[in-house]
Design an enzyme around this catalytic site. Structure first.
Site, PDB file in Angstrom:
ATOM      1  N   LYS A 117       0.816  -1.215   0.000  1.00 42.95           N
ATOM      2  CA  LYS A 117       0.000   0.000   0.000  1.00 42.95           C
ATOM      3  C   LYS A 117       0.849   1.263   0.000  1.00 42.95           C
ATOM      4  O   LYS A 117       0.489   2.272  -0.606  1.00 42.95           O
ATOM      5  CB  LYS A 117      -0.949  -0.007   1.199  1.00 42.95           C
ATOM      6  CG  LYS A 117      -2.037  -1.069   1.105  1.00 42.95           C
ATOM      7  CD  LYS A 117      -2.932  -1.077   2.328  1.00 42.95           C
ATOM      8  CE  LYS A 117      -4.019  -2.136   2.209  1.00 42.95           C
ATOM      9  NZ  LYS A 117      -4.898  -2.179   3.388  1.00 42.95           N
ATOM     10  N   LYS A 200      -6.306  -9.231  -8.427  1.00 46.73           N
ATOM     11  CA  LYS A 200      -7.454  -9.359  -7.543  1.00 46.73           C
ATOM     12  C   LYS A 200      -8.537  -8.367  -7.933  1.00 46.73           C
ATOM     13  O   LYS A 200      -8.248  -7.235  -8.313  1.00 46.73           O
ATOM     14  CB  LYS A 200      -7.012  -9.106  -6.091  1.00 46.73           C
ATOM     15  CG  LYS A 200      -8.096  -9.369  -5.052  1.00 46.73           C
ATOM     16  CD  LYS A 200      -7.545  -9.179  -3.654  1.00 46.73           C
ATOM     17  CE  LYS A 200      -8.623  -9.413  -2.602  1.00 46.73           C
ATOM     18  NZ  LYS A 200      -8.119  -9.205  -1.231  1.00 46.73           N
ATOM     19  N   LYS A 203     -12.057  -2.627  -5.723  1.00 46.09           N
ATOM     20  CA  LYS A 203     -12.978  -1.500  -5.783  1.00 46.09           C
ATOM     21  C   LYS A 203     -12.370  -0.321  -6.544  1.00 46.09           C
ATOM     22  O   LYS A 203     -13.087   0.553  -7.016  1.00 46.09           O
ATOM     23  CB  LYS A 203     -13.325  -1.028  -4.363  1.00 46.09           C
ATOM     24  CG  LYS A 203     -13.684  -2.130  -3.405  1.00 46.09           C
ATOM     25  CD  LYS A 203     -13.637  -1.634  -1.968  1.00 46.09           C
ATOM     26  CE  LYS A 203     -13.343  -2.748  -1.003  1.00 46.09           C
ATOM     27  NZ  LYS A 203     -13.298  -2.330   0.394  1.00 46.09           N
TER      28      LYS A 203
END
Length: 338
Positions: A117, A200, A203
């Site tokens: 991240k 993956k 969103k």
């Protein structure tokens, strides 16, 4: 030291950042609903975790309600499970600080999700993003949870939770916190992108066609599956034939998870079938399973006061479990809380 017997109890949570996808449903919410009635179940919208990166305040409140609506629309019963949002139970943050003092910097440095991240910008991200795994441990251990249903990508955090519990118990010569077990099962715990089976489902993907949103209506669900990327080969005779076919394997896994089958049984049913047969069948199955959920989510989101009432009731129940555990933690550490 005596060995403590802990009440079997499940805890898990979803972060309200971006919309809910099929991955959230199959990898988490559907499983949460399935566990109801088997043991005590506590489910949380982890809004404190969401603010480790900046969030628009109004959007954060809306997304917190949307996650709650997703739980409820999928069949979570607030009379059987506790459902609440994290920031209503201050004990999460209090125990999180104690665990910051138990956890070691080296443990945090090994957390692969932080590296993913933060990327090259690690010096500029919030301290919360770095330290949030200890808050996650507090989320779990605040309720003496014995089991946490997680995807493969979260298993490392449950291992850290066990490390923190072990060190706390060792340092204070107690057997107070359980060694929580991760529960990883089912055929489609990691749902992949409909346009790239090596990534993956997210969103935050560039195209809405990459993912199935839990708010998508029947027509859009069908359209997305029918346009999902595949390859020119028909489905193989055995599951091993999908080894180098990520998009094909993803669609088979999704079908299996939606229909409560194994991927092997799906292949047995559709061996040799082309995509002209399989994708419409998958689309029909997905519409049957998902469109009632999206309709109910829409109804709930039109009544935010009802969602807030359910979350408030759940928070009251959560505090009743958490408060004695937090107080005992303070007593063990020697902090004069009361």
């Amino acid at each position: 030291m005596t060995t403590t017997t802990f009440t079997p109890r499940v805890f898990s949570g979803i972060k309200p950042s971006g919309g809910l996808t099929l991955g959230n449903y199959l990898g988490a919410i559907k499983r949460f609903v399935g566990i109801q009635g088997q043991m005590e179940t506590i489910y949380c919208v982890v809004d404190l975790h969401a603010i480790t990166v900046w969030q628009d305040p109004a959007e954060l409140a809306n997304m917190t309600r949307e996650v709650a609506a997703g739980y409820l629309a999928a069949g979570l019963d607030p009379t059987q499970s506790i459902l609440f949002n994290q920031s209503q139970v201050a004990a999460h943050a209090e125990l999180g600080w104690i665990f910051n003092c138990v956890a070691r910097v080296g443990w945090m440095n090994r957390m692969t999700q932080f590296k993913d991240k933060a990327g090259a910008n690690a010096e500029q991200v919030s301290l919360g993003l770095y330290a949030y795994p200890s808050l996650m441990a507090a989320d779990i251990l605040l309720y003496h949870a014995t089991h946490v249903p997680v995807g493969d990508d979260q298993k490392q955090h449950v291992e850290l939770t066990r490390d923190i519990a072990t060190k706390f118990n060792h340092d204070f010569k107690t057997d107070f916190f359980p060694l929580t077990e991760p529960v990883i099962e089912g055929p489609a715990m990691r749902i992949m992108n409909l346009r790239d089976g090596t990534k993956k489902m997210s969103k935050s993907g560039e195209s809405d066609m990459e993912r199935i949103n839990m708010t998508d209506d029947a027509d859009l669900i069908a359209k997305k599956f029918k346009k999902a990327k595949t390859d020119p080969e028909p489905l193989p005779e055995t599951i091993d034939g999908l080894a180098e076919r990520p998009e094909a394997r993803n669609l088979v896994d999704i079908y299996a998870a939606l229909d409560d089958q194994t991927p092997e049984s799906v292949i047995a049913e559709y061996a040799g079938a082309g995509w002209g047969k399989f994708k419409p069948a998958l689309a029909d199955l997905a519409v049957a399973k998902l469109s009632p959920i999206s309709s109910e989510m829409a109804r709930l989101m039109n009544d935010p006061a009802e969602i807030d009432r359910i979350l408030g009731d759940g928070a009251e129940k959560a505090r009743a479990i958490a408060e004695p555990i937090l107080q005992k933690t303070y007593d063990i550490v020697g902090l004069l809380r009361s």
